[in-house]
Design a protein around this motif. Structure first.
Motif, PDB file in Angstrom:
ATOM      1  N   GLU A 246      -8.459   5.972  -1.260  1.00 24.03           N
ATOM      2  CA  GLU A 246      -7.754   4.933  -2.005  1.00 24.03           C
ATOM      3  C   GLU A 246      -8.116   5.145  -3.479  1.00 24.03           C
TER       4      GLU A 246
ATOM      5  N   LYS B 247      -6.261   4.414   7.816  1.00 22.44           N
ATOM      6  CA  LYS B 247      -7.003   3.990   6.620  1.00 22.44           C
ATOM      7  C   LYS B 247      -6.420   2.678   6.074  1.00 22.44           C
ATOM      8  N   ALA B 248      -5.089   2.584   6.014  1.00 26.98           N
ATOM      9  CA  ALA B 248      -4.438   1.371   5.530  1.00 26.98           C
ATOM     10  C   ALA B 248      -4.739   0.188   6.450  1.00 26.98           C
TER      11      ALA B 248
ATOM     12  N   SER C 261      -1.827  -0.929  -3.996  1.00 29.25           N
ATOM     13  CA  SER C 261      -2.877   0.054  -3.706  1.00 29.25           C
ATOM     14  C   SER C 261      -2.213   1.425  -3.570  1.00 29.25           C
TER      15      SER C 261
ATOM     16  N   ILE D 237       0.869  -1.180   0.000  1.00 23.69           N
ATOM     17  CA  ILE D 237       0.000   0.000   0.000  1.00 23.69           C
ATOM     18  C   ILE D 237       0.903   1.228   0.000  1.00 23.69           C
TER      19      ILE D 237
ATOM     20  N   VAL E 256      -2.975   5.146  -1.892  1.00 22.43           N
ATOM     21  CA  VAL E 256      -3.810   5.981  -1.021  1.00 22.43           C
ATOM     22  C   VAL E 256      -3.199   7.374  -0.993  1.00 22.43           C
TER      23      VAL E 256
ATOM     24  N   MET F  28      -8.254  -0.950   5.716  1.00 23.58           N
ATOM     25  CA  MET F  28      -8.295  -1.652   4.417  1.00 23.58           C
ATOM     26  C   MET F  28      -7.802  -3.086   4.517  1.00 23.58           C
TER      27      MET F  28
END
Length: 482
Positions: free
Chosen positions: A241, A274-275, A217, A177, A219, A278
């Motif tokens: 994201e 947030k990560a 990913s 990420i 973000v 996810m």
């Protein structure tokens, strides 16, 4: 007296004339047996004429080509008349002696026709090939020539994925990420270029590399609102994201990077949280790669956020690149990477950022020690030899089967005494000599293909060695022990 003799002679001539006319009078139109007999004779004559025409049509020594035992000659060889319709596999499995035995009458008749026209060994050889030669050299040789060892392309960091690779081909992928700081400070310039533009370019290059072995990913945070206090809440709460976690696709990733600009505040803690959200249902290794140029400005605690991300999962880590940061920012970012079981790297300008993104996540020393396994090893090369030989051996089998049929023809010539011994011996030498030349051609062909296999293998080894040397050089420059 003379008159009497004349009269008697006259009557004798008349009787003879009448006797000659009797067969015509006996053959009446309604005599069916006689008509059928004549028709049968006509049919038999027609069959014999047709057979003779067929023999003449199928055989003319003057029209036959000189026997050419070269590779090109074998490819261009027209199959023998007796083997019309015989496939490659059928010929390889053929019992040549039995095959000729089943066609002995036809072959004997053919050889009699040939030897009645010529006693020249060269012409007889041409005729034998015309009747018993293999029709399958073209298929077998072209298949052997087309053989490609098709070694797997080595997986070298920085190399592009081979086109046509099927999705899911790799046994297991990691997950990465990327968190990209798009706060207003990224609008500042470094060496005449906007920091955000430099960062996007470097992140794109980094994704090109790690996207080969990882789901990716992207973000982004700090890209909404502005740096004013009025927009703080909007800016701090908007973390998106923009490239969903999944297989890397260069074009789509590039479009995601182009979809935002630097504008607001820096919710670093929120981005890490947030990560974490996810990946809460994801097991296995997950790595955060954060590119930032400043400290947290949204009142969060990025150190605690990093600790939470790696909690109870030793395979997770947080790596951070501080891009043109001051001392306070660098200290905070180092603390975040340490809390996240990761590494901190510093880049003060565009070149350093690019170099850091490109090479900081280099293969380990252990991976480099085993780099030679990325190139074909002796057993893999030997296997490619064996694969080629599967095609090559088919040509060898055709040559042998063909020669066995020729031997049977020689036996018939001897047993039927169609040619003198000296002619037969010379013919045998011709056939034997061309048999040997064909095998010489096959040895040359195999040597050529083995050289091709070795050349491809050596080229891969050279690329692997060059990659290993380059990676080792970069690790030495960086002072990596592992």
């Amino acid at each position: 007296m003379k008159k009497i003799i004349f009269v008697l002679l006259f009557f004798s001539l008349c009787l003879a004339a009448c006797s000659n006319e009797e067969p015509e009078n006996e053959l009446e139109p309604d005599d069916n047996n006689s008509v059928a007999e004549v028709e049968d004779n006509d049919d038999q004559n027609q069959i014999e004429n047709d057979h003779q025409e067929k023999e003449e049509e199928r055989f003319s020594i003057a029209s036959l080509s000189i026997v050419d035992p070269s590779r090109e000659g074998m490819i261009n060889q027209v199959g023998g008349q007796l083997l019309e319709g015989i496939t490659l596999e059928q010929e390889i499995e053929m019992d040549a002696k039995q095959f000729v035995s089943e066609h002995t009458d036809e072959l004997t008749e053919y050889l009699q026709l040939v030897t009645s026209e010529t006693q020249n060994p060269i012409d007889i050889e041409k005729a034998i090939v015309h009747f018993l030669g293999s029709p399958n050299y073209t298929e077998a040789i072209e298949s052997a020539l087309a053989y490609d060892p098709d070694f797997p392309e080595p997986d070298l960091p920085g190399a592009k994925v081979v086109e046509g690779e099927e999705e899911g081909e790799q046994a297991e992928k990691g997950k990465a990420i990327l968190l990209l700081d798009a706060s207003s400070s990224m609008l500042l310039s470094v060496d005449g270029r906007v920091k955000m533009d430099i960062a996007k370019e470097a992140v794109q290059q980094f994704a090109d590399v790690i996207g080969q072995d990882n789901d990716i990913s992207l973000v982004v945070y700090g890209h909404k609102g502005s740096e004013s206090g009025a927009d703080k809440q909007l800016s701090c709460e908007t973390i998106e994201e923009i490239y969903p976690l999944g297989a890397y696709e260069q074009g789509s990733f590039e479009e995601s990077l182009a979809s935002f600009e630097s504008k607001g505040w820096t919710p670093l803690a929120g981005a890490i949280e947030k990560a974490t959200e996810m990946s809460q249902d994801t097991e296995g290794a997950i790595t955060l790669y954060i590119v930032s140029d400043g400290v947290e400005t949204c009142d969060g605690n990025p150190v605690l956020a990093a600790e939470s991300f790696v909690k109870e999962n030793e395979h997770r880590k947080v790596n951070i690149i501080g891009f043109n940061v001051n001392q306070d920012a660098e200290e905070q970012l180092k603390d975040v990477s340490e809390a996240g079981n990761g590494e901190y790297y510093s880049a003060d300008d565009a070149d350093e950022l690019k170099e850091t993104i490109e090479y900081e996540w280099l293969p380990s020393r252990a991976e480099l020690a085993w780099a030679h396994t990325k190139a074909p090893g002796p057993w893999e090369i030997l296997r490619k030899y064996e694969e080629y030989d599967e095609d090559h051996d088919k040509i060898r089998a055709l040559v042998k089967k063909e020669d066995e049929r020729y031997d049977q023809a020689l036996i018939i010539l001897r047993d039927e005494e169609m040619v003198p011994r000296e002619v037969r011996d010379e013919l045998r030498d011709l056939l034997s000599g061309n048999y040997t030349k064909r095998f010489d051609e096959l040895r040359d062909l195999r040597s050529q293909k083995i050289d091709e296999i070795n050349a491809i293998s050596d080229e891969i080894k050279e690329r692997v060695n060059e990659w290993k040397e380059e990676m080792s050089r970069r690790k030495d420059e960086r002072g990596d022990a592992f």
